[in-house]
Write a protein that holds these residues in place. Sequence first.
Motif, PDB file in Angstrom:
ATOM      1  N   ILE A   1       2.174  -0.685   8.684  1.00 52.22           N
ATOM      2  CA  ILE A   1       1.748  -2.030   8.302  1.00 52.22           C
ATOM      3  C   ILE A   1       2.924  -2.754   7.671  1.00 52.22           C
ATOM      4  N   HIS A   2       3.165  -3.966   8.115  1.00 54.00           N
ATOM      5  CA  HIS A   2       4.276  -4.760   7.568  1.00 54.00           C
ATOM      6  C   HIS A   2       3.724  -5.711   6.503  1.00 54.00           C
ATOM      7  N   THR A   3       3.720  -5.246   5.267  1.00 57.36           N
ATOM      8  CA  THR A   3       3.216  -6.030   4.147  1.00 57.36           C
ATOM      9  C   THR A   3       4.306  -6.984   3.654  1.00 57.36           C
ATOM     10  N   PRO A   4       3.958  -7.947   2.805  1.00 58.89           N
ATOM     11  CA  PRO A   4       4.985  -8.828   2.236  1.00 58.89           C
ATOM     12  C   PRO A   4       6.050  -8.074   1.438  1.00 58.89           C
TER      13      PRO A   4
ATOM     14  N   GLN B   1      -7.742   4.678  17.679  1.00 60.17           N
ATOM     15  CA  GLN B   1      -7.387   5.883  18.404  1.00 60.17           C
ATOM     16  C   GLN B   1      -8.587   6.823  18.351  1.00 60.17           C
ATOM     17  N   GLY B   2      -9.279   6.966  19.465  1.00 61.84           N
ATOM     18  CA  GLY B   2     -10.438   7.844  19.495  1.00 61.84           C
ATOM     19  C   GLY B   2     -11.547   7.346  18.595  1.00 61.84           C
ATOM     20  N   THR B   3     -11.895   8.140  17.599  1.00 58.14           N
ATOM     21  CA  THR B   3     -13.020   7.804  16.718  1.00 58.14           C
ATOM     22  C   THR B   3     -12.577   7.196  15.396  1.00 58.14           C
ATOM     23  N   VAL B   4     -11.284   6.921  15.228  1.00 55.64           N
ATOM     24  CA  VAL B   4     -10.804   6.316  13.984  1.00 55.64           C
ATOM     25  C   VAL B   4     -10.065   5.022  14.302  1.00 55.64           C
ATOM     26  N   GLY B   5     -10.136   4.079  13.359  1.00 50.25           N
ATOM     27  CA  GLY B   5      -9.481   2.800  13.577  1.00 50.25           C
ATOM     28  C   GLY B   5      -8.985   2.193  12.283  1.00 50.25           C
ATOM     29  N   LEU B   6      -8.062   1.238  12.421  1.00 47.93           N
ATOM     30  CA  LEU B   6      -7.482   0.549  11.268  1.00 47.93           C
ATOM     31  C   LEU B   6      -7.458  -0.938  11.550  1.00 47.93           C
ATOM     32  N   TRP B   7      -7.971  -1.725  10.602  1.00 48.08           N
ATOM     33  CA  TRP B   7      -7.960  -3.182  10.671  1.00 48.08           C
ATOM     34  C   TRP B   7      -7.110  -3.703   9.522  1.00 48.08           C
ATOM     35  N   SER B   8      -6.283  -4.710   9.781  1.00 51.08           N
ATOM     36  CA  SER B   8      -5.329  -5.166   8.767  1.00 51.08           C
ATOM     37  C   SER B   8      -5.146  -6.679   8.816  1.00 51.08           C
ATOM     38  N   LYS B   9      -4.933  -7.253   7.632  1.00 50.27           N
ATOM     39  CA  LYS B   9      -4.570  -8.666   7.546  1.00 50.27           C
ATOM     40  C   LYS B   9      -3.091  -8.874   7.808  1.00 50.27           C
ATOM     41  N   TYR B  10      -2.325  -7.774   7.776  1.00 52.98           N
ATOM     42  CA  TYR B  10      -0.888  -7.831   7.996  1.00 52.98           C
ATOM     43  C   TYR B  10      -0.555  -7.219   9.357  1.00 52.98           C
ATOM     44  N   PRO B  11       0.569  -7.619   9.951  1.00 50.94           N
ATOM     45  CA  PRO B  11       0.943  -7.073  11.263  1.00 50.94           C
ATOM     46  C   PRO B  11       1.087  -5.554  11.230  1.00 50.94           C
ATOM     47  N   ILE B  12       0.711  -4.915  12.314  1.00 54.53           N
ATOM     48  CA  ILE B  12       0.861  -3.464  12.434  1.00 54.53           C
ATOM     49  C   ILE B  12       1.553  -3.152  13.755  1.00 54.53           C
ATOM     50  N   ASP B  13       2.264  -2.016  13.786  1.00 51.29           N
ATOM     51  CA  ASP B  13       2.916  -1.606  15.028  1.00 51.29           C
ATOM     52  C   ASP B  13       3.158  -0.098  15.014  1.00 51.29           C
ATOM     53  N   THR B  14       3.816   0.378  16.042  1.00 54.20           N
ATOM     54  CA  THR B  14       4.189   1.791  16.215  1.00 54.20           C
ATOM     55  C   THR B  14       3.026   2.732  15.921  1.00 54.20           C
ATOM     56  N   SER B  15       1.865   2.410  16.471  1.00 58.19           N
ATOM     57  CA  SER B  15       0.694   3.253  16.250  1.00 58.19           C
ATOM     58  C   SER B  15       0.665   4.400  17.250  1.00 58.19           C
ATOM     59  N   ARG B  16       0.160   5.538  16.802  1.00 55.61           N
ATOM     60  CA  ARG B  16       0.036   6.696  17.682  1.00 55.61           C
ATOM     61  C   ARG B  16      -1.043   7.635  17.149  1.00 55.61           C
ATOM     62  N   THR B  17      -1.514   8.498  18.023  1.00 57.13           N
ATOM     63  CA  THR B  17      -2.462   9.521  17.631  1.00 57.13           C
ATOM     64  C   THR B  17      -1.742  10.652  16.923  1.00 57.13           C
ATOM     65  N   VAL B  18      -2.352  11.195  15.895  1.00 56.67           N
ATOM     66  CA  VAL B  18      -1.862  12.408  15.242  1.00 56.67           C
ATOM     67  C   VAL B  18      -2.757  13.544  15.720  1.00 56.67           C
ATOM     68  N   ASP B  19      -2.164  14.522  16.364  1.00 54.87           N
ATOM     69  CA  ASP B  19      -2.943  15.597  16.985  1.00 54.87           C
ATOM     70  C   ASP B  19      -3.414  16.595  15.933  1.00 54.87           C
TER      71      ASP B  19
ATOM     72  N   ALA C   1     -16.015  -6.387   5.508  1.00 56.10           N
ATOM     73  CA  ALA C   1     -15.134  -7.552   5.562  1.00 56.10           C
ATOM     74  C   ALA C   1     -15.209  -8.357   4.277  1.00 56.10           C
ATOM     75  N   ALA C   2     -16.384  -8.381   3.648  1.00 58.29           N
ATOM     76  CA  ALA C   2     -16.562  -9.127   2.400  1.00 58.29           C
ATOM     77  C   ALA C   2     -15.999  -8.391   1.190  1.00 58.29           C
ATOM     78  N   SER C   3     -15.527  -7.185   1.369  1.00 58.80           N
ATOM     79  CA  SER C   3     -15.017  -6.395   0.240  1.00 58.80           C
ATOM     80  C   SER C   3     -13.683  -6.905  -0.282  1.00 58.80           C
ATOM     81  N   GLY C   4     -13.003  -7.735   0.503  1.00 56.46           N
ATOM     82  CA  GLY C   4     -11.697  -8.227   0.099  1.00 56.46           C
ATOM     83  C   GLY C   4     -10.556  -7.308   0.462  1.00 56.46           C
ATOM     84  N   ALA C   5     -10.823  -6.289   1.273  1.00 58.37           N
ATOM     85  CA  ALA C   5      -9.783  -5.338   1.649  1.00 58.37           C
ATOM     86  C   ALA C   5      -8.707  -6.010   2.488  1.00 58.37           C
ATOM     87  N   ASP C   6      -7.450  -5.680   2.192  1.00 56.69           N
ATOM     88  CA  ASP C   6      -6.341  -6.095   3.048  1.00 56.69           C
ATOM     89  C   ASP C   6      -6.208  -5.165   4.238  1.00 56.69           C
ATOM     90  N   VAL C   7      -6.553  -3.903   4.009  1.00 59.72           N
ATOM     91  CA  VAL C   7      -6.476  -2.869   5.042  1.00 59.72           C
ATOM     92  C   VAL C   7      -7.807  -2.134   5.050  1.00 59.72           C
TER      93      VAL C   7
END
Length: 285
Positions: free
Chosen positions: A158-161, A128-146, A95-101
């Motif tokens: 991710i809806h960036t500026p 999704q399962g064992t992987v995840g994504l955290w974002s400072k910007y809104p996210i949607d339409t997420s799904r698992t890739v088989d 979290a302290a790394s300054g990452a946006d995503v």
Amino acid sequence: MLGHAYIPNWPGHLGSLVETFLPWTGLAVPLLLLCALIRRSRTAAVAVLLPALTWCSLFGGTLRDKRAPDGDLTVVSHNVNEHNPDLTGTARALAASGADVLALEELGDATPRYERALAHTYPHHVVQGTVGLWSKYPIDTSRTVDIAPWPRALRTVIHTPKGPVAVYVAHLLSVRVTPASGFTTTKRDDAAHLLATALRAEPLRRTILVGDFNGTLDDRALSALTSHMHAAQTEAGAGFGLTWPASFPLARIDHILVRGIDPRASWTLPATDSDHLPVAAKLRL
């Protein structure tokens, strides 16, 4: 060094094994030079120039610092290791790394603890399962890739500026080295091809793929992924950016690849209590 593509991948996926550690073939140069000095042979000393120049032609550009100061999206990816003894410390460092995503792989049963630790910095996330994504910007339409019998990859937007960006997070299956079967990569390779198929069908022009590939970009078996995307470390890094094992990195198996996006800088972050180093990139959308 020049003929690695001609090394057959059988038996035991020997070609992939050699390509995984291809930069380390440069260690032969000082060894050959030492032999030439011991023999006091000028001819042998001159002959060492051939592998030295070959290595420089293959990897010299990798050592050049190509990082630039600008960029508008910082991405971090980390295999946090399901056996990580300090989950809270790892989450705080990321979290302290300054990452946006922020993309995490190998979450396992620790997902709720990461969700709590990262909630203040990242208001949006998907797992999704064992992987995840955290974002400072809104996210949607997420799904698992088989790509495997259980969830190991996801796709989200991710809806960036500067508009929407498709982000894929993947943890390809592990490889093993055994006396009986050699370098076993079949399941990983199958997962890579399934992931490449999903990426080819991606409708958004701006696409990011991050994660633990359990292989280097030199490995021919991952060419289905790497042939249509650009590696941030290759285009905007300084050095090889080796990530595994964290205590003494020998290979870069954690990657940030992009398409329709300009990488401006790429680097590794300080070690956490995982066996992988985190990787980061600053991108210009």
